[in-house]
Design a protein around this motif. Structure first.
Motif, PDB file in Angstrom:
ATOM      1  N   ASP A   1      37.031  58.567  41.609  1.00 51.79           N
ATOM      2  CA  ASP A   1      36.861  58.647  40.154  1.00 51.79           C
ATOM      3  C   ASP A   1      38.093  59.357  39.595  1.00 51.79           C
ATOM      4  OD1 ASP A   1      36.193  59.216  37.527  1.00 51.79           O
ATOM      5  OD2 ASP A   1      34.090  59.643  37.978  1.00 51.79           O
ATOM      6  N   THR A   2      39.086  58.577  39.204  1.00 51.58           N
ATOM      7  CA  THR A   2      40.374  59.153  38.797  1.00 51.58           C
ATOM      8  C   THR A   2      40.249  60.007  37.534  1.00 51.58           C
ATOM      9  OG1 THR A   2      40.899  57.088  37.644  1.00 51.58           O
ATOM     10  CG2 THR A   2      41.727  57.340  39.883  1.00 51.58           C
ATOM     11  N   LYS A   3      39.380  59.624  36.609  1.00 56.65           N
ATOM     12  CA  LYS A   3      39.210  60.416  35.389  1.00 56.65           C
ATOM     13  C   LYS A   3      38.656  61.801  35.712  1.00 56.65           C
ATOM     14  CE  LYS A   3      38.610  56.615  32.104  1.00 56.65           C
ATOM     15  NZ  LYS A   3      37.717  55.983  31.097  1.00 56.65           N
ATOM     16  N   LYS A   4      37.636  61.831  36.571  1.00 51.12           N
ATOM     17  CA  LYS A   4      37.043  63.109  36.962  1.00 51.12           C
ATOM     18  C   LYS A   4      38.030  63.944  37.771  1.00 51.12           C
ATOM     19  CE  LYS A   4      32.950  65.077  39.191  1.00 51.12           C
ATOM     20  NZ  LYS A   4      31.693  64.774  39.926  1.00 51.12           N
ATOM     21  N   PHE A   5      38.755  63.288  38.675  1.00 47.69           N
ATOM     22  CA  PHE A   5      39.757  63.968  39.501  1.00 47.69           C
ATOM     23  C   PHE A   5      40.831  64.602  38.624  1.00 47.69           C
ATOM     24  CE2 PHE A   5      43.447  63.248  42.647  1.00 47.69           C
ATOM     25  CZ  PHE A   5      43.311  64.521  43.167  1.00 47.69           C
ATOM     26  N   LYS A   6      41.312  63.865  37.637  1.00 43.52           N
ATOM     27  CA  LYS A   6      42.356  64.379  36.745  1.00 43.52           C
ATOM     28  C   LYS A   6      41.835  65.535  35.911  1.00 43.52           C
ATOM     29  CE  LYS A   6      45.735  62.869  33.305  1.00 43.52           C
ATOM     30  NZ  LYS A   6      46.239  61.720  32.526  1.00 43.52           N
ATOM     31  N   ALA A   7      40.565  65.454  35.463  1.00 42.60           N
ATOM     32  CA  ALA A   7      39.998  66.498  34.607  1.00 42.60           C
ATOM     33  C   ALA A   7      39.726  67.781  35.385  1.00 42.60           C
ATOM     34  CB  ALA A   7      38.720  65.989  33.956  1.00 42.60           C
ATOM     35  N   GLU A   8      39.202  67.655  36.615  1.00 41.90           N
ATOM     36  CA  GLU A   8      38.782  68.828  37.370  1.00 41.90           C
ATOM     37  C   GLU A   8      39.881  69.388  38.276  1.00 41.90           C
ATOM     38  OE1 GLU A   8      35.172  67.989  39.431  1.00 41.90           O
ATOM     39  OE2 GLU A   8      34.037  67.538  37.599  1.00 41.90           O
ATOM     40  N   LYS A   9      40.810  68.520  38.730  1.00 42.16           N
ATOM     41  CA  LYS A   9      41.876  68.969  39.628  1.00 42.16           C
ATOM     42  C   LYS A   9      43.230  68.466  39.112  1.00 42.16           C
ATOM     43  CE  LYS A   9      38.878  70.522  42.772  1.00 42.16           C
ATOM     44  NZ  LYS A   9      38.791  71.935  43.213  1.00 42.16           N
ATOM     45  N   PRO A  10      43.644  68.884  37.939  1.00 42.29           N
ATOM     46  CA  PRO A  10      44.867  68.337  37.338  1.00 42.29           C
ATOM     47  C   PRO A  10      46.117  68.582  38.177  1.00 42.29           C
ATOM     48  CG  PRO A  10      44.124  70.285  36.143  1.00 42.29           C
ATOM     49  CD  PRO A  10      43.024  69.917  37.083  1.00 42.29           C
ATOM     50  N   GLU A  11      46.208  69.753  38.839  1.00 39.13           N
ATOM     51  CA  GLU A  11      47.396  70.043  39.639  1.00 39.13           C
ATOM     52  C   GLU A  11      47.470  69.121  40.853  1.00 39.13           C
ATOM     53  OE1 GLU A  11      47.411  74.146  40.595  1.00 39.13           O
ATOM     54  OE2 GLU A  11      47.750  74.821  38.534  1.00 39.13           O
ATOM     55  N   MET A  12      46.334  68.905  41.511  1.00 38.59           N
ATOM     56  CA  MET A  12      46.301  67.999  42.658  1.00 38.59           C
ATOM     57  C   MET A  12      46.563  66.560  42.210  1.00 38.59           C
ATOM     58  SD  MET A  12      43.181  69.375  45.070  1.00 38.59           S
ATOM     59  CE  MET A  12      43.518  68.061  46.253  1.00 38.59           C
ATOM     60  N   TYR A  13      46.038  66.195  41.054  1.00 35.49           N
ATOM     61  CA  TYR A  13      46.255  64.839  40.534  1.00 35.49           C
ATOM     62  C   TYR A  13      47.747  64.592  40.325  1.00 35.49           C
ATOM     63  CZ  TYR A  13      46.098  60.798  37.417  1.00 35.49           C
ATOM     64  OH  TYR A  13      46.304  59.568  36.846  1.00 35.49           O
ATOM     65  N   ASP A  14      48.429  65.572  39.728  1.00 34.12           N
ATOM     66  CA  ASP A  14      49.868  65.432  39.492  1.00 34.12           C
ATOM     67  C   ASP A  14      50.643  65.360  40.805  1.00 34.12           C
ATOM     68  OD1 ASP A  14      49.502  65.430  36.773  1.00 34.12           O
ATOM     69  OD2 ASP A  14      49.871  67.595  36.548  1.00 34.12           O
ATOM     70  N   GLU A  15      50.163  66.118  41.812  1.00 36.45           N
ATOM     71  CA  GLU A  15      50.862  66.157  43.094  1.00 36.45           C
ATOM     72  C   GLU A  15      50.751  64.835  43.837  1.00 36.45           C
ATOM     73  OE1 GLU A  15      50.831  68.713  47.296  1.00 36.45           O
ATOM     74  OE2 GLU A  15      49.563  69.320  45.595  1.00 36.45           O
ATOM     75  N   TYR A  16      49.573  64.188  43.763  1.00 33.03           N
ATOM     76  CA  TYR A  16      49.322  62.998  44.560  1.00 33.03           C
ATOM     77  C   TYR A  16      49.451  61.684  43.771  1.00 33.03           C
ATOM     78  CZ  TYR A  16      47.798  65.928  48.396  1.00 33.03           C
ATOM     79  OH  TYR A  16      47.772  66.837  49.429  1.00 33.03           O
ATOM     80  N   SER A  17      49.834  61.777  42.542  1.00 32.63           N
ATOM     81  CA  SER A  17      50.054  60.550  41.770  1.00 32.63           C
ATOM     82  C   SER A  17      51.545  60.402  41.516  1.00 32.63           C
ATOM     83  CB  SER A  17      49.303  60.603  40.431  1.00 32.63           C
ATOM     84  OG  SER A  17      49.791  61.651  39.622  1.00 32.63           O
ATOM     85  N   LYS A  18      51.966  59.172  41.332  1.00 32.04           N
ATOM     86  CA  LYS A  18      53.376  58.927  41.043  1.00 32.04           C
ATOM     87  C   LYS A  18      53.484  57.884  39.928  1.00 32.04           C
ATOM     88  CE  LYS A  18      53.934  55.408  44.653  1.00 32.04           C
ATOM     89  NZ  LYS A  18      54.738  54.999  45.840  1.00 32.04           N
TER      90      LYS A  18
END
Length: 310
Positions: free
Chosen positions: A281-298
């Motif tokens: 769930d990318t929306k939930k992942f981005k909302a709850e773990k924004p730093e990890m989302y930025d690290e693992y997305s390109k």
């Protein structure tokens, strides 16, 4: 007649790739003629005109290269012919836009040998004496360059069998191939004019390589495409109608099958199986773990093609 333009035995691979730009090679022939499922005139044009060295490197290419000597040995066992490597790059004197780097020459016969490795999924293309058309044109290209009237092609169909074919010269086919290659070289490569696309994913990839990024807020006048865009609209309408018809058939069969997983007739097998999958769930992942989302997305960049009525 042909001339030797380079010895390739100890030539660095990058230098060999650069040398291939001076003319059309045997593996280019089928692509230019529109019968190679993996390449086309656009991709050959880019390879001949780009300043960037682009090499196809995948498992199929690796296996083909590694098994070349094995295929040659099997050919010798099956026919009694001895073969040898040529280790030369040839150029036709009559048609200097045609070059050749052949797999083997047949000892004691005025002929050459092309070695192939084929997937079991393509075994049907070798049945009953057949040869895949792009391979046939490759061999004809070599015959034209080296001035030979006979060529052999041998293939190991992985896990199934070994086959070989004898190809004998045909004046009409050779003349047509020369005409197509001459036209491509003179009117596309030398004129630096892109060949027409053919509707394949290969053309999509090449066009993306050339024009992958748009200049923002840039607009040009669209000239000469109204009729084709009218036809495009008709095609999309027909596709939508056919997709709706297909979905209706699927829905009727599902209602007939109810909770059953399979349905069989003498002609068809229909499966309507349970499939389980897990998705992030990318929306939930981005909302709850924004730093990890930025690290693992390109970030990725692409161009969206849209057609709208004026």
């Amino acid at each position: 007649m042909c001339k030797i333009i380079a010895k390739t035995k100890d030539m660095p691979h990058e230098e060999w790739l650069k040398l291939r730009r001076i003319g059309i090679g045997g593996s280019d022939a089928g692509a230019i003629c529109g019968v190679n499922p993996y390449s086309n005139a656009l991709s050959v044009f880019r390879a001949k005109t780009s300043t960037k060295i682009e090499e196809v490197d995948n498992e199929a290419v690796r296996q083909g290269h590694d098994l070349e000597e094995y295929v040659a040995q099997r050919f010798s066992e099956a026919t009694g012919f001895k073969v040898r490597k040529s280790n030369m790059m040839y150029q036709s004197e009559e048609y200097p836009f045609m070059i050749a780097d052949v797999d083997r020459l047949v000892v004691g016969e005025d002929a050459g040998l092309e070695c192939k490795t084929a997937s079991a999924y393509n075994a049907d293309k070798w049945k009953d004496g057949d040869i895949p058309l792009h391979y046939l044109l490759q061999c004809y290209h070599y015959m034209i360059v080296l001035g030979k009237k006979t060529w052999y092609i041998a293939a190991v169909i992985l896990g199934q069998e070994f086959v070989y074919r004898k190809i004998v010269w045909d004046d009409q086919l050779a003349a047509r191939l020369i005409e197509i290659e001459r036209d491509f070289w003179n009117n596309n490569v030398l004129m630096n004019r892109l060949p027409d696309p053919d509707g394949t994913e290969v053309s999509d990839d090449v066009i993306k390589q050339y024009f992958g990024t748009a200049k923002k807020e840039s607009t040009i006048k669209l000239i000469g495409f109204d009729d084709k865009l009218d036809r495009r609209t008709e095609i999309l309408t027909k596709i939508k109608e056919l997709e709706t018809e297909q979905k209706k058939i699927d829905q009727e069969i599902k209602l007939f099958m109810k909770e059953n997983e399979r349905a069989e007739s003498d002609k068809y097998l229909v499966c309507w199986s349970n499939v389980e999958s897990r998705r992030i769930d990318t929306k939930k992942f981005k909302a709850e773990k924004p730093e990890m989302y930025d690290e693992y997305s390109k970030p990725s960049s692409s161009r969206r093609f849209e057609v709208k009525a004026a």
